[in-house]
Design an enzyme around this catalytic site. Structure first.
Site, PDB file in Angstrom:
ATOM      1  N   LEU A 208       0.854  -1.188   0.000  1.00  0.00           N
ATOM      2  CA  LEU A 208       0.000   0.000   0.000  1.00  0.00           C
ATOM      3  C   LEU A 208       0.891   1.240   0.000  1.00  0.00           C
ATOM      4  O   LEU A 208       1.662   1.448   0.937  1.00  0.00           O
ATOM      5  CB  LEU A 208      -0.885  -0.015   1.257  1.00  0.00           C
ATOM      6  CG  LEU A 208      -2.022   0.997   1.349  1.00  0.00           C
ATOM      7  CD1 LEU A 208      -3.130   0.657   0.352  1.00  0.00           C
ATOM      8  CD2 LEU A 208      -2.577   1.034   2.769  1.00  0.00           C
ATOM      9  N   HIS A 209       0.762   2.065  -1.053  1.00  0.00           N
ATOM     10  CA  HIS A 209       1.629   3.250  -1.076  1.00  0.00           C
ATOM     11  C   HIS A 209       1.043   4.451  -1.812  1.00  0.00           C
ATOM     12  O   HIS A 209       1.546   5.560  -1.671  1.00  0.00           O
ATOM     13  CB  HIS A 209       2.972   2.901  -1.715  1.00  0.00           C
ATOM     14  CG  HIS A 209       2.902   2.773  -3.208  1.00  0.00           C
ATOM     15  ND1 HIS A 209       2.382   1.653  -3.827  1.00  0.00           N
ATOM     16  CD2 HIS A 209       3.260   3.621  -4.208  1.00  0.00           C
ATOM     17  CE1 HIS A 209       2.441   1.822  -5.133  1.00  0.00           C
ATOM     18  NE2 HIS A 209       2.959   3.007  -5.398  1.00  0.00           N
ATOM     19  N   ARG A 210      -0.001   4.261  -2.607  1.00  0.00           N
ATOM     20  CA  ARG A 210      -0.479   5.372  -3.433  1.00  0.00           C
ATOM     21  C   ARG A 210      -1.079   6.480  -2.576  1.00  0.00           C
ATOM     22  O   ARG A 210      -1.831   6.213  -1.637  1.00  0.00           O
ATOM     23  CB  ARG A 210      -1.508   4.879  -4.453  1.00  0.00           C
ATOM     24  CG  ARG A 210      -0.884   4.037  -5.545  1.00  0.00           C
ATOM     25  CD  ARG A 210      -1.773   3.854  -6.746  1.00  0.00           C
ATOM     26  NE  ARG A 210      -1.057   3.079  -7.751  1.00  0.00           N
ATOM     27  CZ  ARG A 210      -0.250   3.593  -8.667  1.00  0.00           C
ATOM     28  NH1 ARG A 210      -0.076   4.903  -8.712  1.00  0.00           N
ATOM     29  NH2 ARG A 210       0.376   2.823  -9.526  1.00  0.00           N
ATOM     30  N   ASP A 289      -2.014  -1.729  -4.311  1.00  0.00           N
ATOM     31  CA  ASP A 289      -2.395  -0.614  -5.188  1.00  0.00           C
ATOM     32  C   ASP A 289      -1.257  -0.315  -6.161  1.00  0.00           C
ATOM     33  O   ASP A 289      -1.208   0.736  -6.769  1.00  0.00           O
ATOM     34  CB  ASP A 289      -2.788   0.632  -4.382  1.00  0.00           C
ATOM     35  CG  ASP A 289      -1.707   1.117  -3.427  1.00  0.00           C
ATOM     36  OD1 ASP A 289      -0.569   0.602  -3.483  1.00  0.00           O
ATOM     37  OD2 ASP A 289      -1.983   2.029  -2.620  1.00  0.00           O
TER      38      ASP A 289
END
Length: 374
Positions: A208-210, A289
């Site tokens: 998860l990074h966006r 993501d």
């Protein structure tokens, strides 16, 4: 002797350039291949690990740009890479992916009259709120050679009016790296070193990074609710190598205590390429993501839930294992239950994802692109 400079700026770029570097080494009598690392995303330990895992040589140029706003990064890279181009006078500059380094290097080279090629051209999410989408469109609009990973890329470029002579459907260099790395991974040894007390093929993996998912406290809280369902309700181990941006926001939004109380959650630092690939290969499903993970899971035939409203890699949903789901708790949980209790039994590996994309690109560069420059 012709000179090609490949530009990398973020970790996924390494995976796309490493196999191409090996392929171009087969033509070293006629081509000198140099690598420029902009330093857009840079962590020394992760950088060293990725370059070792992928057997990439140290970059010939390191620009040390660092973090900043999109404008700051793009401007600094353009300025510094222009100096590299003036000094080295390359015949072709190759860029990959969709990060700020991609468009900045393309602009610098094009304004100096240097031919440019885009690896992973033509991918479109059709969501212009994504900075990556703007980078893709602008890069393709000024590049001379467009190397495409999937058929949608050819369709998109054709629709946008690009000449067929510029478009080359070659396959996916990221899959080249994956296939090269698979014989090196050892899941058993990794489980022991990470002291994991769950079994292969009986856990979920998450990335998860966006910004759209982690920069808004309500949205991040929604995704933590998904994690609670997996760990607390399903009792399924969830391995989460947490991105620095995500960890920073979890703490600043006062969500760390909540995330720490989730049962069966295994937080870890970001993993190097081989370790993450190993964990992905033996997972029950992946939540992400990311862009590239959609492709890797499709090749490995691991179910993937992409928590986004759009994807620039539609082939992974059409024939692969990817499910595109808006990042709401109820919708993602529904997709998880579908994977666990009503699994899809068929998937295909997309055309030309055969580990030879880099060889095709190298051959095209030698036979067509460099002939133009002769």
């Amino acid at each position: 002797m012709k000179k090609i400079i490949s530009v990398v700026g973020a970790r996924p770029n390494y995976m796309k350039i490493a196999p191409l570097h090996r392929a171009l080494k087969q033509h070293e009598e006629t081509i000198q291949h140099l690598i420029c690392h902009t330093g857009q995303h840079y962590d020394y330990e992760m950088y060293e690990a990725f370059f070792q895992d992928l057997e990439l040589p140290s970059p010939d140029f390191f620009l040390g740009i660092g973090s900043g706003t999109h404008g700051e990064q793009t401007g600094k890279i353009l300025i510094e890479f222009e100096k590299v181009c003036i000094e080295t006078k390359p015949d072709i500059v190759l860029v990959v992916g969709d990060v700020n380094s991609t468009i900045a290097a393309t602009l610098a080279a094009t304004k100096l009259g240097i031919k440019t090629g885009h690896i992973e051209a033509g991918l479109r999410s059709f969501d212009r709120s994504m900075p990556e989408e703007i980078n893709r469109i602008l890069t393709d609009s000024i590049c001379d050679f467009l190397f495409v990973t999937e058929k949608s890329g050819v369709d998109n470029l054709t629709h946008e009016g690009h000449s067929p002579e510029k478009i080359f459907f070659v396959g996916n260099t990221m899959i080249d790296s994956l296939m090269y790395a698979l014989p090196k991974i050892n899941s058993t040894k990794l489980f022991e070193s990470l002291k994991l007390d769950f079994q292969p093929y009986n856990y979920a993996l998450m990335t998860l990074h966006r910004p759209s998912n982690v920069d808004n406290p309500q949205q991040l809280s929604e995704i933590i609710g998904i994690m609670e369902y997996i760990g607390n309700n399903l009792g399924l181990p969830l391995l989460f190598p947490i991105h620095p941006r995500t960890l920073k926001n979890v703490k600043s939004f006062n969500l760390f205590e909540r995330i720490s109380s989730i049962r069966n959650l295994y937080l870890s630092a970001p993993m190097n390429y081989l370790n993450f690939l190993s964990m992905m290969k033996t997972s029950k499903f992946v939540l992400t993501d990311s862009g590239g993970i959609q492709e890797e899971t499709t090749f490995l035939r691991i179910p993937c839930i992409t928590m986004r409203t759009s994807t620039e890699r539609p082939i992974t949903c059409e024939i692969g294992t990817n499910i595109l789901v808006p990042p709401s708790k109820d919708k993602v949980i529904s997709a998880i239950n579908s994977i666990l209790y009503n699994p899809k039994n068929t998937s295909e590996i997309p055309p030309l994802w055969d580990g030879k994309a880099s060889e095709r690109i190298a051959q095209i560069l030698v036979e067509k692109c460099l002939t133009i420059l002769a």
